[in-house]
Motif scaffolding. Structure first.
Motif, PDB file in Angstrom:
ATOM      1  N   ASP A  93       0.803  -1.225   0.000  1.00  0.00           N
ATOM      2  CA  ASP A  93       0.000   0.000   0.000  1.00  0.00           C
ATOM      3  C   ASP A  93       0.831   1.268   0.000  1.00  0.00           C
ATOM      4  O   ASP A  93       0.310   2.362  -0.132  1.00  0.00           O
ATOM      5  CB  ASP A  93      -0.932   0.023   1.211  1.00  0.00           C
ATOM      6  CG  ASP A  93      -0.163   0.075   2.538  1.00  0.00           C
ATOM      7  OD1 ASP A  93       1.014  -0.358   2.573  1.00  0.00           O
ATOM      8  OD2 ASP A  93      -0.749   0.542   3.543  1.00  0.00           O
ATOM      9  N   ARG A  94       2.155   1.121   0.147  1.00  0.00           N
ATOM     10  CA  ARG A  94       3.003   2.305   0.274  1.00  0.00           C
ATOM     11  C   ARG A  94       4.383   2.042  -0.312  1.00  0.00           C
ATOM     12  O   ARG A  94       4.757   0.893  -0.572  1.00  0.00           O
ATOM     13  CB  ARG A  94       3.133   2.698   1.742  1.00  0.00           C
ATOM     14  CG  ARG A  94       3.935   1.725   2.578  1.00  0.00           C
ATOM     15  CD  ARG A  94       3.868   2.020   4.063  1.00  0.00           C
ATOM     16  NE  ARG A  94       2.555   1.678   4.610  1.00  0.00           N
ATOM     17  CZ  ARG A  94       2.198   1.881   5.863  1.00  0.00           C
ATOM     18  NH1 ARG A  94       3.047   2.468   6.701  1.00  0.00           N
ATOM     19  NH2 ARG A  94       1.005   1.526   6.301  1.00  0.00           N
ATOM     20  N   SER A 100      10.747   9.554  -0.601  1.00  0.00           N
ATOM     21  CA  SER A 100       9.464   9.110  -1.162  1.00  0.00           C
ATOM     22  C   SER A 100       8.355  10.113  -0.874  1.00  0.00           C
ATOM     23  O   SER A 100       7.516  10.417  -1.734  1.00  0.00           O
ATOM     24  CB  SER A 100       9.087   7.735  -0.597  1.00  0.00           C
ATOM     25  OG  SER A 100       9.059   7.765   0.834  1.00  0.00           O
ATOM     26  N   ASN A 101       8.356  10.649   0.341  1.00  0.00           N
ATOM     27  CA  ASN A 101       7.349  11.616   0.772  1.00  0.00           C
ATOM     28  C   ASN A 101       7.784  13.048   0.465  1.00  0.00           C
ATOM     29  O   ASN A 101       6.991  13.880   0.020  1.00  0.00           O
ATOM     30  CB  ASN A 101       7.115  11.430   2.275  1.00  0.00           C
ATOM     31  CG  ASN A 101       6.149  12.423   2.885  1.00  0.00           C
ATOM     32  OD1 ASN A 101       4.926  12.311   2.739  1.00  0.00           O
ATOM     33  ND2 ASN A 101       6.682  13.416   3.603  1.00  0.00           N
ATOM     34  N   ASP A 102       9.061  13.341   0.699  1.00  0.00           N
ATOM     35  CA  ASP A 102       9.617  14.688   0.538  1.00  0.00           C
ATOM     36  C   ASP A 102      10.805  14.655  -0.402  1.00  0.00           C
ATOM     37  O   ASP A 102      11.920  14.368  -0.002  1.00  0.00           O
ATOM     38  CB  ASP A 102      10.029  15.221   1.905  1.00  0.00           C
ATOM     39  CG  ASP A 102      10.556  16.642   1.865  1.00  0.00           C
ATOM     40  OD1 ASP A 102      10.363  17.322   0.851  1.00  0.00           O
ATOM     41  OD2 ASP A 102      11.178  17.061   2.855  1.00  0.00           O
ATOM     42  N   ALA A 103      10.568  14.964  -1.692  1.00  0.00           N
ATOM     43  CA  ALA A 103       9.271  15.318  -2.257  1.00  0.00           C
ATOM     44  C   ALA A 103       9.033  14.506  -3.524  1.00  0.00           C
ATOM     45  O   ALA A 103       8.438  14.976  -4.482  1.00  0.00           O
ATOM     46  CB  ALA A 103       9.234  16.812  -2.575  1.00  0.00           C
ATOM     47  N   GLY A 104       9.501  13.225  -3.491  1.00  0.00           N
ATOM     48  CA  GLY A 104       9.367  12.399  -4.682  1.00  0.00           C
ATOM     49  C   GLY A 104       7.940  12.244  -5.158  1.00  0.00           C
ATOM     50  O   GLY A 104       7.673  12.291  -6.367  1.00  0.00           O
ATOM     51  N   ILE A 317       1.522  22.902  -2.536  1.00  0.00           N
ATOM     52  CA  ILE A 317       0.516  21.850  -2.388  1.00  0.00           C
ATOM     53  C   ILE A 317       1.067  20.561  -2.985  1.00  0.00           C
ATOM     54  O   ILE A 317       1.671  20.570  -4.066  1.00  0.00           O
ATOM     55  CB  ILE A 317      -0.817  22.248  -3.066  1.00  0.00           C
ATOM     56  CG1 ILE A 317      -1.865  21.143  -2.889  1.00  0.00           C
ATOM     57  CG2 ILE A 317      -0.629  22.607  -4.534  1.00  0.00           C
ATOM     58  CD1 ILE A 317      -3.267  21.559  -3.325  1.00  0.00           C
ATOM     59  N   GLY A 318       0.885  19.455  -2.261  1.00  0.00           N
ATOM     60  CA  GLY A 318       1.367  18.188  -2.791  1.00  0.00           C
ATOM     61  C   GLY A 318       0.944  17.016  -1.932  1.00  0.00           C
ATOM     62  O   GLY A 318       0.504  17.172  -0.785  1.00  0.00           O
ATOM     63  N   PRO A 319       1.078  15.799  -2.471  1.00  0.00           N
ATOM     64  CA  PRO A 319       0.716  14.591  -1.718  1.00  0.00           C
ATOM     65  C   PRO A 319       1.734  14.282  -0.638  1.00  0.00           C
ATOM     66  O   PRO A 319       2.904  14.656  -0.721  1.00  0.00           O
ATOM     67  CB  PRO A 319       0.715  13.500  -2.806  1.00  0.00           C
ATOM     68  CG  PRO A 319       1.664  14.000  -3.851  1.00  0.00           C
ATOM     69  CD  PRO A 319       1.521  15.499  -3.847  1.00  0.00           C
ATOM     70  N   PHE A 331       7.813   7.391   4.165  1.00  0.00           N
ATOM     71  CA  PHE A 331       7.016   6.628   3.201  1.00  0.00           C
ATOM     72  C   PHE A 331       5.937   7.516   2.588  1.00  0.00           C
ATOM     73  O   PHE A 331       5.614   8.595   3.086  1.00  0.00           O
ATOM     74  CB  PHE A 331       6.369   5.404   3.867  1.00  0.00           C
ATOM     75  CG  PHE A 331       5.298   5.757   4.872  1.00  0.00           C
ATOM     76  CD1 PHE A 331       3.962   5.882   4.493  1.00  0.00           C
ATOM     77  CD2 PHE A 331       5.622   5.963   6.208  1.00  0.00           C
ATOM     78  CE1 PHE A 331       2.981   6.213   5.419  1.00  0.00           C
ATOM     79  CE2 PHE A 331       4.642   6.291   7.137  1.00  0.00           C
ATOM     80  CZ  PHE A 331       3.317   6.419   6.740  1.00  0.00           C
ATOM     81  N   ILE A 332       5.362   7.011   1.507  1.00  0.00           N
ATOM     82  CA  ILE A 332       4.204   7.633   0.872  1.00  0.00           C
ATOM     83  C   ILE A 332       3.209   6.530   0.524  1.00  0.00           C
ATOM     84  O   ILE A 332       3.599   5.441   0.073  1.00  0.00           O
ATOM     85  CB  ILE A 332       4.596   8.411  -0.413  1.00  0.00           C
ATOM     86  CG1 ILE A 332       3.407   9.183  -0.972  1.00  0.00           C
ATOM     87  CG2 ILE A 332       5.193   7.495  -1.459  1.00  0.00           C
ATOM     88  CD1 ILE A 332       3.088  10.446  -0.215  1.00  0.00           C
ATOM     89  N   TYR A 333       1.939   6.767   0.802  1.00  0.00           N
ATOM     90  CA  TYR A 333       0.909   5.820   0.376  1.00  0.00           C
ATOM     91  C   TYR A 333       0.697   5.952  -1.137  1.00  0.00           C
ATOM     92  O   TYR A 333       0.667   7.056  -1.674  1.00  0.00           O
ATOM     93  CB  TYR A 333      -0.405   6.084   1.103  1.00  0.00           C
ATOM     94  CG  TYR A 333      -0.409   5.712   2.554  1.00  0.00           C
ATOM     95  CD1 TYR A 333      -0.405   4.366   2.948  1.00  0.00           C
ATOM     96  CD2 TYR A 333      -0.415   6.685   3.547  1.00  0.00           C
ATOM     97  CE1 TYR A 333      -0.406   4.013   4.293  1.00  0.00           C
ATOM     98  CE2 TYR A 333      -0.409   6.347   4.900  1.00  0.00           C
ATOM     99  CZ  TYR A 333      -0.407   5.006   5.265  1.00  0.00           C
ATOM    100  OH  TYR A 333      -0.404   4.664   6.594  1.00  0.00           O
ATOM    101  N   LYS A 334       0.511   4.824  -1.790  1.00  0.00           N
ATOM    102  CA  LYS A 334       0.266   4.856  -3.235  1.00  0.00           C
ATOM    103  C   LYS A 334      -1.017   5.618  -3.557  1.00  0.00           C
ATOM    104  O   LYS A 334      -1.084   6.350  -4.550  1.00  0.00           O
ATOM    105  CB  LYS A 334       0.186   3.425  -3.784  1.00  0.00           C
ATOM    106  CG  LYS A 334       1.490   2.662  -3.710  1.00  0.00           C
ATOM    107  CD  LYS A 334       1.325   1.239  -4.230  1.00  0.00           C
ATOM    108  CE  LYS A 334       2.614   0.457  -4.124  1.00  0.00           C
ATOM    109  NZ  LYS A 334       2.456  -0.945  -4.600  1.00  0.00           N
TER     110      LYS A 334
END
Length: 356
Positions: A93-94, A100-104, A317-319, A331-334
Motif C-alpha cells: 500500500d506504500r 518518497s514523501n519529501d518530495a518524490g 501543495i502536494g501529496p 514513506f508515501i501511500y500509493k
C-alpha cells in the motif's frame, strides 16, 4: 488505488528515484533519469546542472504561464532507518524509502498532471521542472534557471501538504549580533561588561512584536538561539556575540525587516542572507477559489521550500504529510499519489488566471 496508467507509471518512476541516491548537490543521476524519461514520451526537456524542465508545445507570449515545480534532492538518511533508505520497499500500500514523501511523490504527481494537461489546449502555458538543492536552499537549484524559464505568473510548488493549500509560507533570516564592552579585571570595578550590555538587546528580541500580523502565519517570530561571550573567569568580557532566528510573515521582505530591526537595536548586526523571503498567494486568486470549491483548506506553512526562491505568486501543495519528512523510514501511500494527480488535474484543467 486507481489503475490509471499515468499513476502506475508515476509509482514506478518514484521507485527509481528512491533507488537513486540524490543528496543535495549530488542529484545528477536522478536528473539523468528524468531527462531520459521525458524524452521517452517524445517531449523535449532542457537541462542546466541538475535541473530538468520541459515546456508544453505551442508556447505563446499571449498566454500566462504556470510553473509546476518540485525538487529531486533529499537530506541524508539518519542512523535510525530500519529499512534500507535507498531501496524502494513496497509492502503493497506504500513506498518506503528516502525522499518518497519529501518530495518524490510531488515530483511524479506533478509530472503526471503535466503530461495529461499538455494533451489538450489550456488557457495558459505550462512548465514542469524537477530541480536541485532545495533542502539546502542552494543557488544551483530552481533559482539558477529562472531566466531560462522566462516570466511566470503562477508557481505550484510540490511539497507534502496532504493536498491542502499552503497559501503563505514563512521566510527565514538569520542575524548575527555583537555587543561591545570594555575588558577589565573582574575583581575591581572597571571595564564594561558586554554580557550586561547585551541583556536589554536580547530582551528586545524576546519581546518586540512587529505591527503587521498575518492571518495564516501570525506575527514575525524572533528567537535568540545562541550567545557567546567571555574567555576566563576573572576578565570582564569586552564582546558578547549572539544569533537570532527570524521567521518572517508575508508582510515583510527580509531586507526591509532587517533595516527596521537595525533602527531599534543599538549594536552591530549582520544578516547571513536575505534570500529566503516569505511568500503568499492572494486568497481571491482563481487557483485558491477553485481549491476551496473542491473542498481544500487554506493554511500557513512554517517550513521553507523553493517558494522562498521564486519571486512571483506561488502556492505550495502536494501529496504526503510534512510530519513524515526527514524522518526514519519515510514513506508515501500509493493512494496519495493517485489522489495528488487527480487533484492537480481538477485544480488546473481549464483554469483561467487571466482574470486576476
Amino acid at each position: 488505488m486507481s489503475q490509471d496508467p499515468f499513476v502506475s507509471e508515476s509509482i514506478e518512476l518514484l521507485k527509481k528515484m528512491v533507488a537513486t541516491p540524490s543528496l543535495s548537490r549530488e542529484e545528477g543521476a536522478v536528473a539523468d533519469i528524468f531527462e531520459q524519461y521525458l524524452k521517452s514520451f517524445g517531449l523535449s526537456p532542457e537541462r542546466n546542472g541538475n535541473n530538468v524542465w520541459v515546456k508544453t508545445a505551442g508556447f505563446s507570449a499571449e498566454k500566462p504561464t504556470i510553473l509546476l515545480n518540485s525538487h529531486l534532492d533529499t537530506v541524508k538518511p539518519s542512523s535510525a532507518w530500519k529499512y534500507p533508505p535507498f531501496v524502494a520497499t513496497d509492502p503493497g500500500d506504500r513506498i518506503i524509502g528516502l525522499g518518497s514523501n519529501d518530495a518524490g511523490a510531488s515530483v511524479v504527481a506533478l509530472l503526471a498532471a503535466f503530461r495529461k494537461l499538455e494533451q489538450s489546449s489550456q488557457p495558459y502555458n505550462l512548465i514542469f521542472s524537477a530541480t536541485a538543492e532545495e533542502e539546502v536552499s542552494g543557488d544551483g537549484g530552481v533559482a539558477s534557471i529562472l531566466k531560462e524559464l522566462g516570466p511566470i505568473d503562477l508557481g505550484i510548488v510540490g511539497e507534502p501538504t496532504q493536498m491542502q493549500m499552503a497559501v503563505a509560507e514563512k521566510g527565514l533570516m538569520v542575524i548575527d549580533g555583537e555587543v561591545a564592552g570594555r575588558s577589565g579585571h573582574a575583581a575591581r570595578d572597571e571595564g564594561l561588561n558586554a554580557i550586561y550590555e547585551a541583556l536589554p538587546v536580547l530582551e528586545w528580541f524576546r519581546t518586540y512584536q512587529f505591527p503587521e500580523q498575518s492571518e495564516f502565519l501570525g506575527p514575525v517570530k524572533m528567537t535568540v538561539t545562541g550567545v557567546e561571550s567571555g574567555s576566563q573567569h576573572n576578565v570582564v568580557p569586552d564582546v558578547c556575540k549572539f544569533m537570532v532566528d527570524v521567521r518572517v510573515n508575508e508582510f515583510y521582505r527580509n531586507e526591509e525587516l532587517f533595516q527596521l530591526i537595525q533602527k531599534k537595536v543599538n549594536c552591530r548586526l549582520q544578516a547571513r542572507s536575505f534570500r529566503l523571503n516569505s511568500s503568499s498567494i492572494p486568497v481571491d486568486h482563481p487557483f485558491v477559489i477553485r481549491g476551496e470549491q473542491l473542498g481544500l483548506q487554506k493554511y500557513g506553512s512554517p517550513t521553507t521550500s523553493d517558494q522562498a526562491r521564486l519571486p512571483f505568486t506561488t502556492v505550495k501543495i502536494g501529496p504526503g504529510d510534512s510530519a513524515r519528512s526527514h524522518t526514519a523510514d519515510e514513506f508515501i501511500y500509493k493512494k496519495e499519489i493517485a489522489e495528488g494527480v487527480d487533484l492537480y488535474l481538477h485544480l488546473l484543467d481549464g483554469l483561467n488566471i487571466n482574470s486576476i
